[in-house]
Design a protein around this motif. Structure first.
Motif, short mmCIF file in Angstrom:
data_model
loop_
_atom_site.label_atom_id
_atom_site.label_comp_id
_atom_site.label_asym_id
_atom_site.label_seq_id
_atom_site.Cartn_x
_atom_site.Cartn_y
_atom_site.Cartn_z
N ASP A 42 -7.47 2.39 5.45
CA ASP A 42 -8.16 3.28 4.52
C ASP A 42 -7.15 3.75 3.48
O ASP A 42 -5.95 3.58 3.65
CB ASP A 42 -8.77 4.47 5.27
N ASN A 44 -12.07 7.21 1.55
CA ASN A 44 -12.01 6.19 0.49
C ASN A 44 -11.49 6.66 -0.86
O ASN A 44 -12.00 6.27 -1.91
CB ASN A 44 -13.39 5.54 0.31
N THR A 58 -4.57 -1.83 -3.01
CA THR A 58 -6.01 -1.61 -3.09
C THR A 58 -6.79 -2.82 -2.57
O THR A 58 -7.74 -2.68 -1.79
CB THR A 58 -6.43 -1.27 -4.54
N LYS A 59 -6.36 -3.99 -2.98
CA LYS A 59 -7.02 -5.23 -2.52
C LYS A 59 -6.91 -5.37 -1.00
O LYS A 59 -7.89 -5.66 -0.32
CB LYS A 59 -6.40 -6.44 -3.22
N ASN A 68 -9.13 -2.74 0.76
CA ASN A 68 -10.56 -3.10 0.62
C ASN A 68 -10.95 -4.29 1.49
O ASN A 68 -12.06 -4.35 1.99
CB ASN A 68 -10.88 -3.40 -0.85
N GLU A 69 -10.01 -5.23 1.67
CA GLU A 69 -10.33 -6.43 2.45
C GLU A 69 -10.12 -6.24 3.94
O GLU A 69 -10.56 -7.06 4.75
CB GLU A 69 -9.46 -7.61 1.96
#
Length: 200
Positions: free
Chosen positions: A55, A62, A194-195, A198-199
């Motif tokens: 997270d 988020n 961030t990628k 998110n993944e």
């Protein structure tokens, strides 16, 4: 004769330095193996602290009321800079959370442009990752602690007034790198935070 001695000295220096290089590489390799063994043992003893998911480090959940002011690779940036939407120093002293379960391997003030830095090792899907949190105002954990995702680990700072308050976050898939400079054209060992979050 003088030239012959010069050649001999150059050859001896070359082979001596080559031997030293091999010795240093072997020592480094042993050090990495020892560190892997240490982390394998730690996470074997504490399987509940193996990372399940990730997270964002601010604004539960988020990244709420925060934005990524300087993204990964922007101006050769090796991380993400998280700022409060209020701008300026509006987020000074705000909470920083561990992005996942892990082991705190470093938590100190190193001064300069980094200030207080926290480094956490995460075991995830049988691989190791590191999250690095910089410019912290305070650190609320210490090296050797285990943390869970969402645990408070520090507060957002400004590296003793060098910057406007923000959190510099890096995620690395090479856990044996030094502190680095925060900026480089070479991104080997660094992931887009961030990628990745998110993944995962």
């Amino acid at each position: 004769m003088k030239i012959l001695w010069c050649i001999i000295i150059i050859l001896l220096t070359f082979f001596s330095s080559k031997k030293q290089l091999v010795t240093n590489s072997a020592k480094e390799s042993i050090g990495i193996q020892d560190a892997h063994a240490k982390y394998d043992a730690l996470f074997s003893k504490h399987p509940e602290l193996i990372a399940i998911d990730f997270d964002f480090p601010v604004g539960k959940p988020n990244g709420k009321v925060y934005y990524n002011a300087q993204k990964f690779k922007s101006n050769n940036h090796l991380g993400d800079d998280w700022n409060g939407v209020g701008g300026g120093n509006s987020d000074l002293g705000d909470s920083i959370y561990s992005i996942a379960n892990g082991y705190v391997c470093f938590a100190e003030d190193i001064g300069g442009g980094w200030g207080n830095v926290i480094r956490i090792i995460h075991k995830y899907k049988d691989k190791y990752y590191e999250s690095l949190y910089a410019h912290c105002k305070t650190i609320t954990i210490k090296a050797g602690d285990f943390v869970k995702k969402g645990d408070l680990i520090g507060t957002i700072g400004n590296a003793d007034g060098l910057y406007l308050a923000h959190l510099h976050l890096e995620i690395r898939d090479d856990i044996f790198m030094g502190i680095g400079g925060g900026y480089s054209e070479n991104t080997k060992g660094y992931l887009d935070p961030t990628k990745f979050i998110n993944e995962n």
